[in-house]
Design a protein around this motif. Structure first.
Motif, PDB file in Angstrom:
ATOM      1  N   ASN A 167       1.516  -1.367   5.970  1.00 31.80           N
ATOM      2  CA  ASN A 167       1.391  -0.875   4.598  1.00 31.80           C
ATOM      3  C   ASN A 167       1.367  -2.017   3.575  1.00 31.80           C
ATOM      4  OD1 ASN A 167       4.007  -1.683   4.869  1.00 31.80           O
ATOM      5  ND2 ASN A 167       4.939   0.172   4.039  1.00 31.80           N
ATOM      6  N   ARG A 199      -5.478  -5.741   5.693  1.00 33.60           N
ATOM      7  CA  ARG A 199      -4.320  -4.850   5.811  1.00 33.60           C
ATOM      8  C   ARG A 199      -3.487  -5.186   7.037  1.00 33.60           C
ATOM      9  NH1 ARG A 199      -2.384  -0.347   8.338  1.00 33.60           N
ATOM     10  NH2 ARG A 199      -4.205  -0.173   9.690  1.00 33.60           N
ATOM     11  N   SER A 250      -3.603   4.637  -2.190  1.00 35.71           N
ATOM     12  CA  SER A 250      -3.667   3.599  -1.158  1.00 35.71           C
ATOM     13  C   SER A 250      -5.086   3.353  -0.664  1.00 35.71           C
ATOM     14  CB  SER A 250      -2.769   3.985   0.025  1.00 35.71           C
ATOM     15  OG  SER A 250      -1.411   4.010  -0.358  1.00 35.71           O
ATOM     16  N   ASN A 279      -7.074  -0.130  -0.982  1.00 36.09           N
ATOM     17  CA  ASN A 279      -7.513  -0.836   0.213  1.00 36.09           C
ATOM     18  C   ASN A 279      -9.017  -1.099   0.164  1.00 36.09           C
ATOM     19  OD1 ASN A 279      -6.972  -1.926   2.907  1.00 36.09           O
ATOM     20  ND2 ASN A 279      -8.106  -0.150   3.666  1.00 36.09           N
ATOM     21  N   LEU A 294       0.865  -1.175   0.000  1.00 42.31           N
ATOM     22  CA  LEU A 294       0.000   0.000   0.000  1.00 42.31           C
ATOM     23  C   LEU A 294       0.902   1.225   0.000  1.00 42.31           C
ATOM     24  CD1 LEU A 294      -2.892  -0.604   2.581  1.00 42.31           C
ATOM     25  CD2 LEU A 294      -3.143   0.006   0.176  1.00 42.31           C
ATOM     26  N   GLN A 295       0.926   1.938  -1.110  1.00 40.52           N
ATOM     27  CA  GLN A 295       1.802   3.097  -1.198  1.00 40.52           C
ATOM     28  C   GLN A 295       1.246   4.096  -2.204  1.00 40.52           C
ATOM     29  OE1 GLN A 295       5.564   1.498  -2.442  1.00 40.52           O
ATOM     30  NE2 GLN A 295       4.723   0.513  -4.264  1.00 40.52           N
TER      31      GLN A 295
END
Length: 276
Positions: free
Chosen positions: A56, A53, A39, A43, A34-35
């Protein structure tokens, strides 16, 4: 030279390691990072497809011959508390809820350690130190809250839940509570209160993580009405617990390339709207 992150998420597979839910089995996870600005959208999208999750990273079980882990969520519209759950709500009327930004505190860590030592002394988090705990709470690129429950009489921190806000619900990332009040069913109460939070926010779902048939650790999730599980690429209303199997089968899981090809991704080329 200027470098930019790829728009399309890159997926990877972990090396096999012992399964924390079913003894004698090995687990493997499909995961992506996740970046970047997308993000939140990523998600939201992957949570609807059985991903969870952790800091990250978004992950989903992808074991070679086992498909026992089923992502579970409560459909608020179909939920009705049982008599036992109503008693749990009444027993915990002395708790007050406070939602804060994702920031770790010493009180949280002390409660976390007591919870682990009592309930999961041999689990994967048993050796987590204060810095790793802070990373678990604070390293989040999306909208996250720490929901604390405090005893109004003693002012003691009693329960905590790390909670993500999705576009269609709330996701209970990780919760822990004092082991000193076993009769109060605090784990159940925290879920019941998150159902109330979702109702207050007008959100349709509470995501609980994975339900695993045959695992006593996960059996409590099946006690909530309105439960849905993610099976065969879609959500379905949970049938009887005995209708789901934890048996091993070499064809239970699609090849990794096919799994990735079937993941629906959001359009990350456009910036997400900022929510104030």
């Amino acid at each position: 030279m200027r470098h930019t992150l790829p728009l399309a998420p890159q997926f990877y597979v972990t090396a096999p390691q012992p399964c924390p839910y079913l003894p004698g089995r090995m687990e493997r996870k499909l995961f992506t990072a996740l970046q970047g600005d997308g993000s939140g959208k990523l998600n939201d999208s992957l949570s609807k497809q059985g991903f969870r999750r952790s800091q990250n990273v978004l992950y989903r079980p992808s074991c070679t011959d086992c498909a026992a882990c089923l992502s579970a969520r409560i459909n608020i519209a179909d939920f009705a508390p049982t008599k036992s759950q109503r008693r749990t709500i009444n027993r915990n009327q002395g708790l007050t809820r406070r939602a804060t930004s994702p920031w770790a505190t010493e009180d949280q860590y002390d409660l976390f350690r007591r919870y682990l030592d009592s309930r999961h002394a041999d689990g994967g988090m048993a050796d987590m130190d204060v810095f790793e705990f802070a990373a678990m709470v604070e390293e989040t690129p999306i909208r996250t809250r720490v929901v604390e429950y405090t005893d109004t009489q003693t002012d003691d921190l009693t329960a905590v839940c790390l909670t993500d806000i999705l576009d269609d619900g709330i996701s209970m990332v990780y919760s822990f509570y004092t082991p000193d009040r076993p009769r109060d069913s605090l784990g159940t109460y925290v879920i019941l209160d998150h159902i109330r939070i979702a109702q207050e926010a007008g959100l349709p779902y509470v995501y609980l993580g994975y339900w695993v048939p045959g695992s006593s650790k996960m059996g409590y999730k099946a006690k909530f009405s309105g439960l849905e599980v993610f099976v065969g690429g879609k959500w379905e209303k949970m049938r009887g617990e005995d209708d789901y199997s934890a048996e091993l089968h070499p064809l239970s899981t699609d090849p990794i390339a096919e799994q990735v090809a079937n993941i629906s991704l959001p359009d990350l080329s456009r910036p997400a709207a900022v929510k104030l």
